[in-house]
Design a protein around this motif. Structure first.
Motif, short mmCIF file in Angstrom:
data_model
loop_
_atom_site.label_atom_id
_atom_site.label_comp_id
_atom_site.label_asym_id
_atom_site.label_seq_id
_atom_site.Cartn_x
_atom_site.Cartn_y
_atom_site.Cartn_z
N ALA A 95 1.31 -26.82 -40.27
CA ALA A 95 0.51 -26.92 -41.49
C ALA A 95 1.21 -27.84 -42.46
O ALA A 95 2.34 -27.64 -42.82
CB ALA A 95 0.33 -25.53 -42.10
N GLY A 96 0.53 -28.89 -42.85
CA GLY A 96 1.09 -29.87 -43.76
C GLY A 96 0.06 -30.20 -44.80
O GLY A 96 -0.98 -29.55 -44.91
N PRO A 97 0.30 -31.25 -45.57
CA PRO A 97 -0.64 -31.59 -46.63
C PRO A 97 -1.98 -32.07 -46.11
O PRO A 97 -2.98 -32.00 -46.80
CB PRO A 97 0.07 -32.70 -47.39
N ASN A 98 -2.04 -32.56 -44.86
CA ASN A 98 -3.30 -33.08 -44.33
C ASN A 98 -4.01 -32.12 -43.39
O ASN A 98 -5.15 -32.35 -43.02
CB ASN A 98 -3.04 -34.40 -43.60
N ALA A 99 -3.34 -31.10 -42.93
CA ALA A 99 -3.96 -30.12 -42.04
C ALA A 99 -4.32 -28.90 -42.87
O ALA A 99 -3.45 -28.23 -43.40
CB ALA A 99 -3.00 -29.74 -40.92
N ASP A 100 -5.59 -28.66 -43.01
CA ASP A 100 -5.99 -27.53 -43.84
C ASP A 100 -6.86 -26.57 -43.06
O ASP A 100 -7.85 -26.95 -42.46
CB ASP A 100 -6.70 -27.99 -45.11
N PRO A 101 -6.46 -25.29 -43.01
CA PRO A 101 -7.31 -24.30 -42.36
C PRO A 101 -8.60 -24.12 -43.16
O PRO A 101 -8.56 -24.07 -44.37
CB PRO A 101 -6.48 -23.02 -42.39
N ARG A 102 -9.69 -24.08 -42.47
CA ARG A 102 -10.96 -23.94 -43.18
C ARG A 102 -11.80 -22.87 -42.51
O ARG A 102 -11.80 -22.72 -41.31
CB ARG A 102 -11.74 -25.25 -43.12
N ARG A 103 -12.52 -22.15 -43.32
CA ARG A 103 -13.52 -21.23 -42.80
C ARG A 103 -14.85 -21.96 -42.92
O ARG A 103 -15.27 -22.34 -44.00
CB ARG A 103 -13.55 -19.95 -43.61
N PHE A 104 -15.47 -22.20 -41.80
CA PHE A 104 -16.66 -23.01 -41.79
C PHE A 104 -17.86 -22.22 -42.28
O PHE A 104 -18.02 -21.06 -41.96
CB PHE A 104 -16.90 -23.56 -40.38
N LYS A 105 -18.71 -22.89 -43.04
CA LYS A 105 -19.89 -22.26 -43.59
C LYS A 105 -20.85 -21.87 -42.47
O LYS A 105 -21.07 -22.63 -41.54
CB LYS A 105 -20.58 -23.22 -44.55
N GLY A 106 -21.39 -20.70 -42.57
CA GLY A 106 -22.38 -20.26 -41.61
C GLY A 106 -21.78 -19.72 -40.32
O GLY A 106 -22.50 -19.52 -39.37
N PHE A 107 -20.50 -19.50 -40.27
CA PHE A 107 -19.89 -18.98 -39.04
C PHE A 107 -18.95 -17.84 -39.41
O PHE A 107 -18.12 -17.97 -40.29
CB PHE A 107 -19.10 -20.08 -38.32
N GLU A 108 -19.09 -16.77 -38.72
CA GLU A 108 -18.24 -15.62 -38.97
C GLU A 108 -16.96 -15.72 -38.16
O GLU A 108 -16.96 -16.22 -37.04
CB GLU A 108 -18.96 -14.34 -38.58
N VAL A 109 -15.89 -15.23 -38.74
CA VAL A 109 -14.64 -15.13 -38.01
C VAL A 109 -14.73 -13.92 -37.10
O VAL A 109 -15.19 -12.86 -37.51
CB VAL A 109 -13.46 -15.00 -39.00
N ARG A 110 -14.32 -14.09 -35.86
CA ARG A 110 -14.40 -13.00 -34.88
C ARG A 110 -13.49 -11.85 -35.29
O ARG A 110 -12.55 -12.04 -36.06
CB ARG A 110 -13.98 -13.51 -33.51
N PRO A 111 -13.71 -10.66 -34.76
CA PRO A 111 -12.84 -9.53 -35.08
C PRO A 111 -11.37 -9.79 -34.74
O PRO A 111 -10.48 -9.24 -35.36
CB PRO A 111 -13.40 -8.39 -34.23
N SER A 112 -11.12 -10.66 -33.76
CA SER A 112 -9.74 -10.99 -33.41
C SER A 112 -9.10 -11.90 -34.45
O SER A 112 -7.90 -12.16 -34.38
CB SER A 112 -9.68 -11.67 -32.04
N GLY A 113 -9.88 -12.41 -35.39
CA GLY A 113 -9.36 -13.29 -36.42
C GLY A 113 -9.51 -14.76 -36.10
O GLY A 113 -9.12 -15.62 -36.88
N ASN A 114 -10.08 -15.08 -34.97
CA ASN A 114 -10.26 -16.48 -34.56
C ASN A 114 -11.48 -17.05 -35.25
O ASN A 114 -12.55 -16.44 -35.25
CB ASN A 114 -10.40 -16.57 -33.04
N GLY A 115 -11.34 -18.23 -35.84
CA GLY A 115 -12.46 -18.83 -36.56
C GLY A 115 -12.98 -20.11 -35.94
O GLY A 115 -13.65 -20.90 -36.60
N VAL A 116 -12.68 -20.36 -34.66
CA VAL A 116 -13.09 -21.60 -34.01
C VAL A 116 -14.53 -21.49 -33.50
O VAL A 116 -14.86 -20.56 -32.79
CB VAL A 116 -12.14 -21.96 -32.83
N ASN A 117 -15.35 -22.43 -33.89
CA ASN A 117 -16.72 -22.54 -33.41
C ASN A 117 -16.73 -23.73 -32.45
O ASN A 117 -16.63 -24.88 -32.88
CB ASN A 117 -17.67 -22.77 -34.57
N LEU A 118 -16.82 -23.48 -31.15
CA LEU A 118 -16.71 -24.54 -30.15
C LEU A 118 -17.76 -25.62 -30.31
O LEU A 118 -17.45 -26.81 -30.16
CB LEU A 118 -16.77 -23.96 -28.74
N GLU A 119 -18.98 -25.24 -30.63
CA GLU A 119 -20.04 -26.23 -30.78
C GLU A 119 -19.73 -27.18 -31.93
O GLU A 119 -19.88 -28.40 -31.80
CB GLU A 119 -21.39 -25.55 -31.02
#
Length: 138
Positions: A80-104
């Motif tokens: 994680a640096g100044p250019n890499a920012d974790p984002r929660r994408f609009k319209g997508f729920e984070v899975r119960p495991s905590g993973n927020g990746v939407n493959l599509e």
């Protein structure tokens, strides 16, 4: 000063390096789609008027091929640096495991990134061709 030191070509080269780094992060997001607690990351878009886009003459070039005048410029590390920012994408729920990746969404971004890279690479090649014509080497 060689022809390839022109500011326009420097900006195009930097943009291609940015697209390469972004593709790496997007691939990392896809690879970690099943890892619990993983948050997708993306590179911040470089601003058009930024001095970081055109590499100044005499700037140090790191192992990734980018000229760096400051440690905060276009970082390519996976950490994680100044250019890499974790984002929660609009319209997508984070899975119960905590993973927020939407493959599509990640694959759409990867496709768009590849198309943008090809556009910049074509512009770079056409600019070099025009310069060669101008100096009579073609």
């Amino acid at each position: 000063m060689s022809l390839t030191d022109l500011p326009l070509l420097g900006m195009l080269r930097t943009r291609m390096h940015w697209h390469q780094a972004r593709q790496g992060l997007l691939a990392e997001n896809v690879a970690n789609a099943d890892m619990a607690g993983f948050r997708p990351r993306d590179l911040a878009e470089p601003s058009a008027g930024s001095a970081a886009l055109a590499a100044p003459l005499g700037a140090s070039v790191g192992g990734d091929g980018l000229a760096r005048t400051d440690s905060g410029h276009i970082g390519l590390s996976a950490s994680a640096g100044p250019n890499a920012d974790p984002r929660r994408f609009k319209g997508f729920e984070v899975r119960p495991s905590g993973n927020g990746v939407n493959l599509e969404e990640e694959m759409m971004k990867a496709g768009d990134n590849q198309a943008d890279y090809q556009l910049v690479a074509t512009l770079y090649q056409k600019s070099l061709d025009a310069l060669k014509i101008a100096v009579g080497k073609r």
